[in-house]
Scaffold this active site. Structure first.
Site, PDB file in Angstrom:
ATOM      1  N   GLY A  84      -0.436  15.495   2.687  1.00  0.00           N
ATOM      2  CA  GLY A  84       0.132  14.265   2.129  1.00  0.00           C
ATOM      3  C   GLY A  84      -0.789  13.097   2.385  1.00  0.00           C
ATOM      4  O   GLY A  84      -0.445  11.962   2.070  1.00  0.00           O
ATOM      5  N   THR A  85      -1.955  13.386   2.974  1.00  0.00           N
ATOM      6  CA  THR A  85      -2.906  12.303   3.256  1.00  0.00           C
ATOM      7  C   THR A  85      -3.318  11.640   1.941  1.00  0.00           C
ATOM      8  O   THR A  85      -3.627  12.332   0.969  1.00  0.00           O
ATOM      9  CB  THR A  85      -4.154  12.861   3.974  1.00  0.00           C
ATOM     10  OG1 THR A  85      -3.715  13.534   5.148  1.00  0.00           O
ATOM     11  CG2 THR A  85      -5.131  11.755   4.340  1.00  0.00           C
ATOM     12  N   THR A  86      -3.309  10.314   1.931  1.00  0.00           N
ATOM     13  CA  THR A  86      -3.654   9.587   0.703  1.00  0.00           C
ATOM     14  C   THR A  86      -5.015   8.903   0.871  1.00  0.00           C
ATOM     15  O   THR A  86      -5.601   8.930   1.952  1.00  0.00           O
ATOM     16  CB  THR A  86      -2.570   8.542   0.388  1.00  0.00           C
ATOM     17  OG1 THR A  86      -2.343   7.744   1.554  1.00  0.00           O
ATOM     18  CG2 THR A  86      -1.274   9.208  -0.023  1.00  0.00           C
TER      19      THR A  86
ATOM     20  N   SER B 244       1.323  12.874  -3.249  1.00  0.00           N
ATOM     21  CA  SER B 244       1.138  11.498  -2.774  1.00  0.00           C
ATOM     22  C   SER B 244       2.418  11.020  -2.100  1.00  0.00           C
ATOM     23  O   SER B 244       2.398  10.059  -1.332  1.00  0.00           O
ATOM     24  CB  SER B 244       0.776  10.576  -3.940  1.00  0.00           C
ATOM     25  OG  SER B 244       1.838  10.533  -4.874  1.00  0.00           O
ATOM     26  N   ASN B 245       3.528  11.700  -2.372  1.00  0.00           N
ATOM     27  CA  ASN B 245       4.799  11.339  -1.736  1.00  0.00           C
ATOM     28  C   ASN B 245       5.703  12.586  -1.703  1.00  0.00           C
ATOM     29  O   ASN B 245       6.004  13.150  -2.746  1.00  0.00           O
ATOM     30  CB  ASN B 245       5.481  10.214  -2.523  1.00  0.00           C
ATOM     31  CG  ASN B 245       6.569   9.548  -1.709  1.00  0.00           C
ATOM     32  OD1 ASN B 245       7.452  10.232  -1.197  1.00  0.00           O
ATOM     33  ND2 ASN B 245       6.488   8.248  -1.575  1.00  0.00           N
ATOM     34  N   PHE B 246       6.096  13.015  -0.496  1.00  0.00           N
ATOM     35  CA  PHE B 246       6.875  14.254  -0.344  1.00  0.00           C
ATOM     36  C   PHE B 246       8.381  14.026  -0.387  1.00  0.00           C
ATOM     37  O   PHE B 246       9.146  14.987  -0.280  1.00  0.00           O
ATOM     38  CB  PHE B 246       6.512  14.941   0.980  1.00  0.00           C
ATOM     39  CG  PHE B 246       5.289  15.814   0.865  1.00  0.00           C
ATOM     40  CD1 PHE B 246       5.414  17.128   0.419  1.00  0.00           C
ATOM     41  CD2 PHE B 246       4.040  15.348   1.167  1.00  0.00           C
ATOM     42  CE1 PHE B 246       4.301  17.949   0.291  1.00  0.00           C
ATOM     43  CE2 PHE B 246       2.920  16.154   1.051  1.00  0.00           C
ATOM     44  CZ  PHE B 246       3.053  17.461   0.612  1.00  0.00           C
TER      45      PHE B 246
ATOM     46  N   HIS C 251       4.221  -1.735   2.490  1.00  0.00           N
ATOM     47  CA  HIS C 251       4.107  -0.780   3.606  1.00  0.00           C
ATOM     48  C   HIS C 251       3.788  -1.516   4.901  1.00  0.00           C
ATOM     49  O   HIS C 251       3.362  -2.677   4.877  1.00  0.00           O
ATOM     50  CB  HIS C 251       2.981   0.230   3.342  1.00  0.00           C
ATOM     51  CG  HIS C 251       3.354   1.295   2.360  1.00  0.00           C
ATOM     52  ND1 HIS C 251       3.193   1.148   1.006  1.00  0.00           N
ATOM     53  CD2 HIS C 251       3.897   2.530   2.551  1.00  0.00           C
ATOM     54  CE1 HIS C 251       3.612   2.251   0.385  1.00  0.00           C
ATOM     55  NE2 HIS C 251       4.051   3.106   1.297  1.00  0.00           N
ATOM     56  N   HIS C 252       3.911  -0.762   6.014  1.00  0.00           N
ATOM     57  CA  HIS C 252       3.562  -1.268   7.351  1.00  0.00           C
ATOM     58  C   HIS C 252       2.088  -1.673   7.427  1.00  0.00           C
ATOM     59  O   HIS C 252       1.250  -1.216   6.633  1.00  0.00           O
ATOM     60  CB  HIS C 252       3.869  -0.195   8.399  1.00  0.00           C
ATOM     61  CG  HIS C 252       3.223   1.127   8.103  1.00  0.00           C
ATOM     62  ND1 HIS C 252       1.948   1.423   8.476  1.00  0.00           N
ATOM     63  CD2 HIS C 252       3.665   2.215   7.422  1.00  0.00           C
ATOM     64  CE1 HIS C 252       1.632   2.637   8.063  1.00  0.00           C
ATOM     65  NE2 HIS C 252       2.669   3.138   7.407  1.00  0.00           N
TER      66      HIS C 252
ATOM     67  N   LYS D  31      -1.209   0.795   7.586  1.00  0.00           N
ATOM     68  CA  LYS D  31      -1.612   1.667   6.477  1.00  0.00           C
ATOM     69  C   LYS D  31      -3.072   1.409   6.096  1.00  0.00           C
ATOM     70  O   LYS D  31      -3.476   0.268   5.891  1.00  0.00           O
ATOM     71  CB  LYS D  31      -0.687   1.438   5.259  1.00  0.00           C
ATOM     72  CG  LYS D  31      -0.959   2.417   4.139  1.00  0.00           C
ATOM     73  CD  LYS D  31       0.192   2.500   3.159  1.00  0.00           C
ATOM     74  CE  LYS D  31      -0.128   3.437   2.007  1.00  0.00           C
ATOM     75  NZ  LYS D  31      -0.368   4.821   2.419  1.00  0.00           N
TER      76      LYS D  31
ATOM     77  N   GLY E 290      -1.032   5.754  -2.339  1.00  0.00           N
ATOM     78  CA  GLY E 290      -1.179   6.910  -3.233  1.00  0.00           C
ATOM     79  C   GLY E 290       0.007   7.020  -4.180  1.00  0.00           C
ATOM     80  O   GLY E 290      -0.145   7.402  -5.352  1.00  0.00           O
TER      81      GLY E 290
HETATM   82  N1  NAD Z   1       2.482  11.979   1.036  1.00  0.00           N
HETATM   83  C1  NAD Z   1       3.463  11.408   1.752  1.00  0.00           C
HETATM   84  O1  NAD Z   1       4.661  11.647   1.533  1.00  0.00           O
HETATM   85  C2  NAD Z   1       3.073  10.471   2.878  1.00  0.00           C
HETATM   86  C3  NAD Z   1       4.047   9.857   3.672  1.00  0.00           C
HETATM   87  C4  NAD Z   1       3.619   9.080   4.744  1.00  0.00           C
HETATM   88  C5  NAD Z   1       2.259   8.925   5.005  1.00  0.00           C
HETATM   89  N2  NAD Z   1       1.357   9.512   4.182  1.00  0.00           N
HETATM   90  C6  NAD Z   1      -0.091   9.468   4.437  1.00  0.00           C
HETATM   91  O2  NAD Z   1      -0.366  10.366   5.513  1.00  0.00           O
HETATM   92  C7  NAD Z   1      -1.499   9.897   6.254  1.00  0.00           C
HETATM   93  C8  NAD Z   1      -1.126   9.786   7.734  1.00  0.00           C
HETATM   94  O3  NAD Z   1      -0.116   8.818   7.895  1.00  0.00           O
HETATM   95  P1  NAD Z   1       0.423   8.394   9.361  1.00  0.00           P
HETATM   96  O4  NAD Z   1       1.360   7.276   9.091  1.00  0.00           O
HETATM   97  O5  NAD Z   1       0.865   9.586  10.112  1.00  0.00           O
HETATM   98  O6  NAD Z   1      -0.935   7.807   9.995  1.00  0.00           O
HETATM   99  P2  NAD Z   1      -1.339   7.755  11.539  1.00  0.00           P
HETATM  100  O7  NAD Z   1      -2.482   6.779  11.617  1.00  0.00           O
HETATM  101  O8  NAD Z   1      -0.144   7.510  12.380  1.00  0.00           O
HETATM  102  O9  NAD Z   1      -1.882   9.252  11.850  1.00  0.00           O
HETATM  103  C9  NAD Z   1      -3.127   9.749  11.412  1.00  0.00           C
HETATM  104  C10 NAD Z   1      -3.671  10.646  12.532  1.00  0.00           C
HETATM  105  O10 NAD Z   1      -4.840  11.349  12.060  1.00  0.00           O
HETATM  106  C11 NAD Z   1      -5.663  11.544  13.202  1.00  0.00           C
HETATM  107  N3  NAD Z   1      -7.036  11.973  12.865  1.00  0.00           N
HETATM  108  C12 NAD Z   1      -8.185  11.241  12.858  1.00  0.00           C
HETATM  109  N4  NAD Z   1      -9.235  12.046  12.578  1.00  0.00           N
HETATM  110  C13 NAD Z   1      -8.749  13.308  12.425  1.00  0.00           C
HETATM  111  C14 NAD Z   1      -9.340  14.568  12.147  1.00  0.00           C
HETATM  112  N5  NAD Z   1     -10.670  14.733  11.955  1.00  0.00           N
HETATM  113  N6  NAD Z   1      -8.539  15.665  12.042  1.00  0.00           N
HETATM  114  C15 NAD Z   1      -7.194  15.546  12.205  1.00  0.00           C
HETATM  115  N7  NAD Z   1      -6.590  14.368  12.514  1.00  0.00           N
HETATM  116  C16 NAD Z   1      -7.343  13.263  12.599  1.00  0.00           C
HETATM  117  C17 NAD Z   1      -5.590  10.179  13.919  1.00  0.00           C
HETATM  118  O11 NAD Z   1      -5.997  10.315  15.283  1.00  0.00           O
HETATM  119  C18 NAD Z   1      -4.113   9.841  13.772  1.00  0.00           C
HETATM  120  O12 NAD Z   1      -3.337  10.263  14.894  1.00  0.00           O
HETATM  121  C19 NAD Z   1      -1.919   8.594   5.574  1.00  0.00           C
HETATM  122  O13 NAD Z   1      -2.934   8.870   4.640  1.00  0.00           O
HETATM  123  C20 NAD Z   1      -0.650   8.134   4.865  1.00  0.00           C
HETATM  124  O14 NAD Z   1      -0.898   7.327   3.740  1.00  0.00           O
HETATM  125  C21 NAD Z   1       1.735  10.279   3.141  1.00  0.00           C
END
Ligand code: NAD
Length: 247
Positions: A84-86, A110-112, A144-145, A148, A154
């Site tokens: 879900g990473t964007t 992009s959103n689950f 968003h917070h 972000k 996304g």
């Molecule tokens: N698709 C969805 O439904 C949805 C919902 C919420 C958030 N997101 C996305 O998910 C992502 C993460 O969101 P979050 O709020 O948990 O962010 P966050 O910053 O809390 O967590 C991200 C984590 O990734 C870690 N990281 C850094 N390098 C890494 C690596 N090489 N391998 C693995 N992990 C690594 C960081 O240390 C951090 O703990 C963002 O891109 C956000 O936009 C998507």
């Protein structure tokens, strides 16, 4: 993987152990899956490489900078990935090609959240209808917070692409204020701890039509991601929520 009747117990790697990773861990354990390890940085990769090779599936919510390498490393270990990473739209076609060429499995959304995916379906239908009503201009707002990393979200980009594909007078989106009719404005607001709000707004001189989704917490995203992992297990290809929900 263990199977008891219709129930599958997966050995999961959580990649990205931040806000979403921790929520996914909770939901996965509630659904009786096993967490083999969590990966939260490059050195965790070295530490856990043997566990990665034993995994049934990886769920990645990491960062725009780490996601591409993470996908490539999971593919190298033949581990299917739900992400879900964007913030990596520019690499989308390249990763899709790699996934299909190597006969791997990748599920991206992009959103689950199920609610947001219902809104995606409504957004497409509404845009198709509004193509015939040029008196309405459309814009998107997302909030968003403040932590972000990507902007616009996304989710906002997915909403924008579905509008552009259905409304002939819109050619591309911009992440700034605009009066140019062919451009679709996405306004991004970063404030406090807000999980995610998305509005699609159609304005005419006489009225406003608005559709809006507000995520109250991260549980809906995490549940969607774990359900996607359960569904993806045993499949190949580049898949997403439309395949899972069959709208
Ligand atoms: N698709 C969805 O439904 C949805 C919902 C919420 C958030 N997101 C996305 O998910 C992502 C993460 O969101 P979050 O709020 O948990 O962010 P966050 O910053 O809390 O967590 C991200 C984590 O990734 C870690 N990281 C850094 N390098 C890494 C690596 N090489 N391998 C693995 N992990 C690594 C960081 O240390 C951090 O703990 C963002 O891109 C956000 O936009 C998507």
């Amino acid at each position: 993987m263990k199977r008891k009747s219709n129930f599958i117990q997966l050995k999961i790697i959580i990649s990205g152990y931040g806000k979403m990773g921790r929520e996914i861990e909770k939901i996965a354990l509630q659904r009786n899956h096993e967490i083999l390890c969590t990966i939260d940085n490059e050195s965790d990769w070295e530490k856990h490489i043997n566990l990665v090779k034993q995994a049934d599936i990886a769920i990645d919510f990491s960062t725009p900078n780490s996601i591409i390498n993470n996908i490539i490393k999971f593919f190298g270990a033949k581990v299917p990935v739900v992400t879900g990473t964007t913030g990596w739209n520019d690499k989308f076609d390249e990763i899709k090609k790699l996934c299909l060429e190597q006969e791997q499995a990748l599920f991206y959304a992009s959103n689950f959240s199920i609610g947001m995916n219902i809104l995606f379906a409504i957004n497409k239908k509404l845009a198709f209808m509004m193509n015939s009503f040029p008196q309405y201009d459309v814009k998107i707002e997302e909030t968003h917070h403040t932590q972000k990393l990507d902007s616009p979200s996304g989710t906002a980009i997915s909403l924008a692409n579905d509008i552009i594909n259905n409304i002939d007078r819109k050619e591309k989106w911009v992440n700034e204020t605009t009066d140019i009719n062919s451009l679709l404005e996405i306004k991004s607001i970063r404030s406090g701890n807000i999980t995610g709000i998305h509005n699609v707004i159609y304005n005419s001189n006489v009225d406003t039509i608005e559709i809006k989704h507000t995520a109250l917490n991260r549980t809906g995203f995490a549940l969607g991601a774990v359900m996607a992992a359960e569904w993806l297990y045993g499949k190949k290809g580049f898949l997403g929520m439309n395949d899972l929900l069959n709208f």
